[in-house]
Design an enzyme around this catalytic site. Sequence first.
Site, PDB file in Angstrom:
ATOM      1  N   TYR A   1      90.500  50.906  68.316  1.00  0.00           N
ATOM      2  CA  TYR A   1      91.012  50.351  69.572  1.00  0.00           C
ATOM      3  C   TYR A   1      91.283  51.460  70.574  1.00  0.00           C
ATOM      4  O   TYR A   1      91.708  52.559  70.188  1.00  0.00           O
ATOM      5  CB  TYR A   1      92.330  49.600  69.334  1.00  0.00           C
TER       6      TYR A   1
ATOM      7  N   TYR B   1      88.340  47.543  60.418  1.00  0.00           N
ATOM      8  CA  TYR B   1      89.212  48.729  60.456  1.00  0.00           C
ATOM      9  C   TYR B   1      90.313  48.621  59.401  1.00  0.00           C
ATOM     10  O   TYR B   1      90.712  47.542  59.013  1.00  0.00           O
ATOM     11  CB  TYR B   1      89.790  48.940  61.855  1.00  0.00           C
TER      12      TYR B   1
ATOM     13  N   ARG C   1      90.823  45.036  57.895  1.00  0.00           N
ATOM     14  CA  ARG C   1      90.646  43.796  58.656  1.00  0.00           C
ATOM     15  C   ARG C   1      89.159  43.487  58.797  1.00  0.00           C
ATOM     16  O   ARG C   1      88.376  44.355  59.168  1.00  0.00           O
ATOM     17  CB  ARG C   1      91.205  43.923  60.087  1.00  0.00           C
TER      18      ARG C   1
ATOM     19  N   HIS D   1      86.842  41.231  64.095  1.00  0.00           N
ATOM     20  CA  HIS D   1      87.398  40.082  64.817  1.00  0.00           C
ATOM     21  C   HIS D   1      87.566  40.424  66.285  1.00  0.00           C
ATOM     22  O   HIS D   1      87.697  41.597  66.653  1.00  0.00           O
ATOM     23  CB  HIS D   1      88.748  39.667  64.223  1.00  0.00           C
TER      24      HIS D   1
ATOM     25  N   HIS E   1      90.172  39.382  69.384  1.00  0.00           N
ATOM     26  CA  HIS E   1      91.423  38.700  69.729  1.00  0.00           C
ATOM     27  C   HIS E   1      91.203  37.844  70.969  1.00  0.00           C
ATOM     28  O   HIS E   1      90.580  38.311  71.941  1.00  0.00           O
ATOM     29  CB  HIS E   1      92.514  39.721  70.026  1.00  0.00           C
TER      30      HIS E   1
HETATM   31 FE   LIG Z   1      92.766  43.501  65.690  1.00  0.00          FE
END
Ligand SMILES: [Fe+3]
Lengths: 256, 197
Positions: A124, A163, A173, A176, A178
């Site tokens: 991110y 990640y 995870r 995905h 968000h």
């Molecule tokens: Fe996330």
Amino acid sequence: MGDPTQELISKEIAEARDGYAAARAGGAPEGHHPDRGYLPYRSSALRHPHNPLERVADPDAVELSGPVFGVTDVTDWDADLTAQHVGEPLGERITVTGQVLDRAGRPVRGQLVEIWQANASGRYAHQRDRHPAPLDPNFTGAGRCLTDDEGRYTFTTVKPGAYPWRNHVNAWRPAHIHFSLFGAAFTQRLVTQMYFPGDPLFAYDPILQSVTDDAARQRLVAAYDHDLSVPEFSLGYRWDIVLDGPTATWIEEGRA
Amino acid sequence: MTPPQQTSGQPLLPPTPAQTVGPFYGYALPFPGGPEAVPPGRPDAITVHGVVYDGSGAPIPDALLEFWQADPDGTRSGAPGSLRRDPVTGGFLGRHPHVFTGFTRVATDADGGYAVHTLAPPSSAPYLAVAVFARGLLHHLYTRAYLPVDGAADDALLGRLAPERRATLLAVPGPDRTYRFDVRLQGENETVFLEHA
Ligand SMILES: [Fe+3]
């Protein structure tokens, strides 16, 4: 006591799912949303209320209307996450589109949809993301659009990477995106995550598995749609969204 | 939650489940001017501020709050322009000084604190509706921050709550048109959270 193992978390996930199945067999209603207190997701332990929610059935409630957004609030660039920098981002370019409906099947028109995601490497653009995967100078990973007259949204982006995170040892995870959605009322507000079909990490992930109803969980997974793939450009995914919650019009129409 | 039933008897579509906002929304959801429904310094502006706490009493530095309210004249139609954008640069222009959109969004800071600047809600609906999002919270929560507005009639929700529960929904007046509204997700003095039917 060390960090929990995947084995322990997976056991807790199975127990929660069995508990839900037993409750259903005993006549409990379908659970569309996750329980806020979900043991396998450790961060939920201290962040959910213990008291039952207080039910409000007031036709004058402010929450039955909601904020509105318009063409002043978005720009054409916002829906194309691959065009927000000078160069092209790394990764597999994708088109994500779908229709936003209310539970009566009516399109949710002209409402704000916001997305954010990791880059193709699973990182991110956030200072607190310490995953040592590369940042991409050509990808921020935030987008916005308004739904059209049929309730449709469309984003062009890249497929995010999986990640690691700190819930337990070897927690990863699944990929995905968000999503944040506004409906016709504040009661229809939804923040959720869209997943990609066939991801091998699904079974291990306590956030996805917090939705213990199999059919409900499946609704978080987009469908690959070859007709949406753009030749020589992007792969297409379709993900339709249904917003929960009453609105003022719902009540006017005698559906309260 | 019991879903509403359609009178036509047609089954309702099953809703898309909620998921946590997670820890990394910070570069996507907050926007410049998000906490300011009115320009700072406007003489009739009020400030609603507080801290979001977890069940151990620790402040939550990664919560996101949204506030929605009626216009001071009582209307609830809102207005576009909360995120008003510059069509040339794509940047944020800030809100139009004379348009009240009724909406604010604010992320908590490293100490769990937040502040929003808005106008006092009308006596017909003397509260700000609040949505709470956070890492660790799998489905957002609704509550209300009631303001001590002149002429506010008895409120049905406040009226049926025990005094100590009711107190969690009352914003406490401070100096300079400020009101303190803390949110406690769990435990002692846990905030009353709402489910809308
Ligand atoms: Fe996330």
